[in-house]
Design an enzyme around this catalytic site. Structure first.
Site, PDB file in Angstrom:
ATOM      1  N   ASN A   1      36.486  -9.150  -7.427  1.00 58.35           N
ATOM      2  CA  ASN A   1      37.459  -9.215  -6.325  1.00 58.35           C
ATOM      3  C   ASN A   1      37.355 -10.567  -5.618  1.00 58.35           C
ATOM      4  O   ASN A   1      36.289 -11.197  -5.582  1.00 58.35           O
ATOM      5  CB  ASN A   1      37.325  -8.031  -5.363  1.00 58.35           C
ATOM      6  CG  ASN A   1      35.922  -7.755  -4.884  1.00 58.35           C
ATOM      7  OD1 ASN A   1      34.949  -7.995  -5.590  1.00 58.35           O
ATOM      8  ND2 ASN A   1      35.797  -7.252  -3.677  1.00 58.35           N
TER       9      ASN A   1
ATOM     10  N   GLU B   1      38.387 -12.260  -2.106  1.00 55.93           N
ATOM     11  CA  GLU B   1      38.887 -11.958  -0.758  1.00 55.93           C
ATOM     12  C   GLU B   1      39.392 -13.214  -0.050  1.00 55.93           C
ATOM     13  O   GLU B   1      39.217 -14.335  -0.522  1.00 55.93           O
ATOM     14  CB  GLU B   1      37.783 -11.267   0.051  1.00 55.93           C
ATOM     15  CG  GLU B   1      37.426  -9.922  -0.555  1.00 55.93           C
ATOM     16  CD  GLU B   1      36.515  -9.076   0.313  1.00 55.93           C
ATOM     17  OE1 GLU B   1      35.913  -9.595   1.270  1.00 55.93           O
ATOM     18  OE2 GLU B   1      36.397  -7.874   0.021  1.00 55.93           O
TER      19      GLU B   1
ATOM     20  N   CYS C   1      42.110  -7.655  -5.797  1.00 60.81           N
ATOM     21  CA  CYS C   1      41.135  -6.745  -6.393  1.00 60.81           C
ATOM     22  C   CYS C   1      40.657  -7.280  -7.744  1.00 60.81           C
ATOM     23  O   CYS C   1      41.367  -8.052  -8.413  1.00 60.81           O
ATOM     24  CB  CYS C   1      41.766  -5.381  -6.607  1.00 60.81           C
ATOM     25  SG  CYS C   1      42.209  -4.529  -5.098  1.00 60.81           S
TER      26      CYS C   1
ATOM     27  N   GLU D   1      40.454  -5.764 -10.534  1.00 60.04           N
ATOM     28  CA  GLU D   1      41.323  -5.360 -11.645  1.00 60.04           C
ATOM     29  C   GLU D   1      42.422  -6.386 -11.853  1.00 60.04           C
ATOM     30  O   GLU D   1      42.794  -6.727 -12.974  1.00 60.04           O
ATOM     31  CB  GLU D   1      41.960  -3.997 -11.349  1.00 60.04           C
ATOM     32  CG  GLU D   1      40.988  -2.835 -11.261  1.00 60.04           C
ATOM     33  CD  GLU D   1      40.377  -2.644  -9.870  1.00 60.04           C
ATOM     34  OE1 GLU D   1      40.281  -3.631  -9.098  1.00 60.04           O
ATOM     35  OE2 GLU D   1      39.990  -1.509  -9.553  1.00 60.04           O
TER      36      GLU D   1
ATOM     37  N   CYS E   1      42.479   1.020  -6.585  1.00 60.66           N
ATOM     38  CA  CYS E   1      43.447   1.237  -5.502  1.00 60.66           C
ATOM     39  C   CYS E   1      44.853   1.445  -6.073  1.00 60.66           C
ATOM     40  O   CYS E   1      45.110   1.182  -7.261  1.00 60.66           O
ATOM     41  CB  CYS E   1      43.430   0.054  -4.531  1.00 60.66           C
ATOM     42  SG  CYS E   1      44.353  -1.376  -5.106  1.00 60.66           S
TER      43      CYS E   1
ATOM     44  N   CYS F   1      46.541  -1.610  -7.789  1.00 59.79           N
ATOM     45  CA  CYS F   1      46.005  -1.910  -9.124  1.00 59.79           C
ATOM     46  C   CYS F   1      46.476  -0.879 -10.147  1.00 59.79           C
ATOM     47  O   CYS F   1      46.737  -1.214 -11.304  1.00 59.79           O
ATOM     48  CB  CYS F   1      44.484  -1.970  -9.084  1.00 59.79           C
ATOM     49  SG  CYS F   1      43.910  -3.433  -8.198  1.00 59.79           S
TER      50      CYS F   1
HETATM   51  N1  THU Z   1      38.793  -3.631  -4.325  1.00 57.24           N
HETATM   52  C1  THU Z   1      38.917  -3.933  -5.646  1.00 57.24           C
HETATM   53  O1  THU Z   1      38.555  -5.025  -6.088  1.00 57.24           O
HETATM   54  N2  THU Z   1      39.457  -2.991  -6.461  1.00 57.24           N
HETATM   55  C2  THU Z   1      39.913  -1.778  -6.039  1.00 57.24           C
HETATM   56  O2  THU Z   1      40.538  -1.070  -6.815  1.00 57.24           O
HETATM   57  C3  THU Z   1      39.622  -1.324  -4.680  1.00 57.24           C
HETATM   58  C4  THU Z   1      39.199  -2.376  -3.732  1.00 57.24           C
HETATM   59  C5  THU Z   1      38.230  -4.648  -3.452  1.00 57.24           C
HETATM   60  C6  THU Z   1      39.230  -5.217  -2.461  1.00 57.24           C
HETATM   61  C7  THU Z   1      38.339  -5.720  -1.379  1.00 57.24           C
HETATM   62  O3  THU Z   1      37.899  -7.019  -1.732  1.00 57.24           O
HETATM   63  C8  THU Z   1      37.135  -4.779  -1.416  1.00 57.24           C
HETATM   64  O4  THU Z   1      37.200  -4.111  -2.666  1.00 57.24           O
HETATM   65  C9  THU Z   1      37.110  -3.737  -0.296  1.00 57.24           C
HETATM   66  O5  THU Z   1      38.315  -3.048  -0.232  1.00 57.24           O
END
Ligand code: THU
Length: 162
Positions: free
Chosen positions: A64, A66, A75, A77, A114, A117
């Site tokens: 991920n 940010e 994310c 994915e 999520c 994704c």
């Molecule tokens: N996150 C992902 O990388 N994939 C997901 O399917 C759920 C959330 C990340 C986004 C953010 O950087 C952190 O997890 C907290 O939400």
């Protein structure tokens, strides 16, 4: 008068540990674990790693990514699927493994992708006309195996509506 009730069944396989899986699936879960270190997550501190296996056997992975402007966070994915379309646009994604790590407490259950994704994974399945097997695991604990992203998003929107 009650409307006509309909239902959709969601089925997936649960394995108590990765040791029960075939070697190719264990390898992809290990690559997703290594990808946890690619995460740039200074705001949530929640690390996600994803790894895909392509039709030529190659593995690509991502974490991920940010942003101080929180809604811009990407994310794992989607950074991984972006790596596929930017480096191997004609390849077919056969499998994706997703692992998570929370430094605050051990994650012993798989975390589900999520909604955004799920939508992007379903689009990828439509683009390549082939399902993506999804493997989910926390830092430890059981592994969930799903035959398609559509298992995660049964009521999906796709290009057929447009
Ligand atoms: N996150 C992902 O990388 N994939 C997901 O399917 C759920 C959330 C990340 C986004 C953010 O950087 C952190 O997890 C907290 O939400």
């Amino acid at each position: 008068m009650a409307g006509l009730e309909k239902s959709m069944a969601v089925k997936w396989q649960v394995y108590t540990s990765a040791d029960e899986l075939p070697e190719d699936q264990q390898e992809l879960l290990r690559e997703a674990e290594l990808a946890l270190d690619k995460a740039y997550a200074p705001y949530s501190n929640f690390h996600v790693g994803a790894a895909v296996r392509l039709d030529n056997g190659e593995i690509l992975s991502g974490g991920n990514f940010e942003n101080a402007a929180y809604p811009m966070c990407l994310c794992a994915e989607r950074t991984t699927l972006a790596a596929v379309v930017s480096t191997k646009p004609d390849s077919i994604v056969k499998q994706m493994a997703i692992r998570v790590r929370n430094p605050e407490r051990p994650v012993e259950e798989p975390a589900a992708p999520c909604g955004a994704c799920r939508q992007v994974l379903v689009e990828t399945e439509g683009k390549q006309k082939g399902n993506i097997q999804i493997l989910l695991q926390g830092e430890t604990g059981p592994v969930y195996v799903l035959s398609s992203a559509k298992v995660l998003l049964p009521f999906y929107f796709d290009g057929s509506f447009l």
